[in-house]
Design a protein around this motif. Sequence first.
Motif, PDB file in Angstrom:
ATOM      1  N   UNK A   1       0.860  -1.168   0.000  1.00 19.47           N
ATOM      2  CA  UNK A   1       0.000   0.000   0.000  1.00 19.47           C
ATOM      3  C   UNK A   1       0.900   1.222   0.000  1.00 19.47           C
ATOM      4  N   UNK A   2       0.324   2.370  -0.294  1.00 17.23           N
ATOM      5  CA  UNK A   2       1.128   3.592  -0.200  1.00 17.23           C
ATOM      6  C   UNK A   2       0.273   4.796   0.185  1.00 17.23           C
ATOM      7  N   UNK A   3      -0.544   5.298  -0.712  1.00 15.32           N
ATOM      8  CA  UNK A   3      -1.250   6.552  -0.438  1.00 15.32           C
ATOM      9  C   UNK A   3      -2.519   6.318   0.382  1.00 15.32           C
ATOM     10  N   UNK A   4      -3.577   5.868  -0.254  1.00 14.38           N
ATOM     11  CA  UNK A   4      -4.836   5.669   0.474  1.00 14.38           C
ATOM     12  C   UNK A   4      -4.820   4.367   1.268  1.00 14.38           C
TER      13      UNK A   4
ATOM     14  N   UNK B   1       9.159   1.946  -0.003  1.00 10.12           N
ATOM     15  CA  UNK B   1       9.617   0.559   0.077  1.00 10.12           C
ATOM     16  C   UNK B   1      10.902   0.446   0.897  1.00 10.12           C
ATOM     17  N   UNK B   2      11.767   1.424   0.801  1.00 14.30           N
ATOM     18  CA  UNK B   2      13.016   1.397   1.582  1.00 14.30           C
ATOM     19  C   UNK B   2      12.713   1.497   3.079  1.00 14.30           C
ATOM     20  N   UNK B   3      11.847   2.417   3.449  1.00 12.00           N
ATOM     21  CA  UNK B   3      11.482   2.562   4.864  1.00 12.00           C
ATOM     22  C   UNK B   3      10.743   1.321   5.362  1.00 12.00           C
ATOM     23  N   UNK B   4       9.887   0.759   4.519  1.00 14.15           N
ATOM     24  CA  UNK B   4       9.174  -0.468   4.892  1.00 14.15           C
ATOM     25  C   UNK B   4      10.166  -1.606   5.125  1.00 14.15           C
ATOM     26  N   UNK B   5      11.127  -1.752   4.238  1.00  9.42           N
ATOM     27  CA  UNK B   5      12.134  -2.812   4.382  1.00  9.42           C
ATOM     28  C   UNK B   5      12.914  -2.638   5.677  1.00  9.42           C
ATOM     29  N   UNK B   6      13.283  -1.405   5.996  1.00  9.20           N
ATOM     30  CA  UNK B   6      14.025  -1.154   7.239  1.00  9.20           C
ATOM     31  C   UNK B   6      13.204  -1.548   8.468  1.00  9.20           C
ATOM     32  N   UNK B   7      11.909  -1.225   8.466  1.00  8.96           N
ATOM     33  CA  UNK B   7      11.050  -1.586   9.602  1.00  8.96           C
ATOM     34  C   UNK B   7      10.854  -3.102   9.699  1.00  8.96           C
ATOM     35  N   UNK B   8      10.637  -3.744   8.573  1.00  6.99           N
ATOM     36  CA  UNK B   8      10.392  -5.184   8.556  1.00  6.99           C
ATOM     37  C   UNK B   8      11.641  -5.953   8.990  1.00  6.99           C
TER      38      UNK B   8
ATOM     39  N   UNK C   1       1.037  -8.806  -6.798  1.00  2.00           N
ATOM     40  CA  UNK C   1       0.554  -7.823  -7.760  1.00  2.00           C
ATOM     41  C   UNK C   1       1.575  -6.721  -8.021  1.00  2.00           C
ATOM     42  N   UNK C   2       2.608  -6.629  -7.176  1.00  2.00           N
ATOM     43  CA  UNK C   2       3.625  -5.589  -7.352  1.00  2.00           C
ATOM     44  C   UNK C   2       5.021  -6.195  -7.460  1.00  2.00           C
ATOM     45  N   UNK C   3       5.344  -6.827  -8.592  1.00  2.00           N
ATOM     46  CA  UNK C   3       6.670  -7.435  -8.740  1.00  2.00           C
ATOM     47  C   UNK C   3       7.820  -6.424  -8.622  1.00  2.00           C
ATOM     48  N   UNK C   4       7.561  -5.178  -9.021  1.00  2.00           N
ATOM     49  CA  UNK C   4       8.594  -4.149  -8.900  1.00  2.00           C
ATOM     50  C   UNK C   4       8.932  -3.886  -7.432  1.00  2.00           C
ATOM     51  N   UNK C   5       7.918  -3.827  -6.566  1.00  2.00           N
ATOM     52  CA  UNK C   5       8.156  -3.626  -5.129  1.00  2.00           C
ATOM     53  C   UNK C   5       8.882  -4.827  -4.525  1.00  2.00           C
ATOM     54  N   UNK C   6       8.515  -6.026  -4.958  1.00  2.00           N
ATOM     55  CA  UNK C   6       9.192  -7.230  -4.463  1.00  2.00           C
ATOM     56  C   UNK C   6      10.670  -7.172  -4.813  1.00  2.00           C
ATOM     57  N   UNK C   7      10.985  -6.851  -6.076  1.00  2.00           N
ATOM     58  CA  UNK C   7      12.393  -6.753  -6.497  1.00  2.00           C
ATOM     59  C   UNK C   7      13.126  -5.661  -5.725  1.00  2.00           C
ATOM     60  N   UNK C   8      12.449  -4.538  -5.492  1.00  2.00           N
ATOM     61  CA  UNK C   8      13.085  -3.430  -4.787  1.00  2.00           C
ATOM     62  C   UNK C   8      13.440  -3.811  -3.349  1.00  2.00           C
ATOM     63  N   UNK C   9      12.493  -4.419  -2.613  1.00  2.00           N
ATOM     64  CA  UNK C   9      12.786  -4.745  -1.214  1.00  2.00           C
ATOM     65  C   UNK C   9      13.774  -5.908  -1.103  1.00  2.00           C
ATOM     66  N   UNK C  10      13.843  -6.761  -2.131  1.00  2.00           N
ATOM     67  CA  UNK C  10      14.904  -7.789  -2.166  1.00  2.00           C
ATOM     68  C   UNK C  10      16.264  -7.099  -2.164  1.00  2.00           C
TER      69      UNK C  10
END
Length: 183
Positions: free
Chosen positions: A43-46, A76-83, A97-106
């Motif tokens: 998720x991001x905005x709403x 995604x960077x802040x989410x990865x740091x928290x997780x 549904x968001x392969x780009x986000x998956x690749x980014x947090x990897x």
Amino acid sequence: YRHEYLGEVTGTGGEVFDNISLRKITDEEISRFDNHRRGIDWGYAADPFAYNACQYDKTRRRLYIYFEIHKVRLSNRAAADLVKVEAGAARITCDSAEPKSIDEVKGYGLRVSGAKKGPDSVEYGIKWLQDLEEIIIDPDRCPETAREFASYELDRDREGNFKAGFPDHDNHHIDAVRYACEG
């Protein structure tokens, strides 16, 4: 009033989950858990970024939900740091549904993979959760998760009858838990 404005389940007959227990899950209990599951709903905005950690007790058919992250406008960077603080190098199943986000947090060091979605996977996952003996949620550690599970109800049509199918709104942590328990 309690149902419409406070989000409390008041016995309307449309409750999806009747196997929920809201109670404290102690650090001692968590230290004995041996089948941790983790999931992310993007998720991001709403819509919020939703992350959950839980324990699945297959023998007793109980799910313990003991950790959540719930934030809007989280990169995604802040989410990865928290997780990473909670999950370390543990495996996490994400909304595919968001392969780009998956690749980014990897790239930020999370061990993530996309959920295997298919026809009726939402319905199957919710029915699996409904069939558990008990879903135990710590409302202090996971207030948004507790609220979602407790207030998740079937939608109604114009005549006030319940619609077929599960609603696809206000279910971010439910989705994260479904992904976590995949397989």
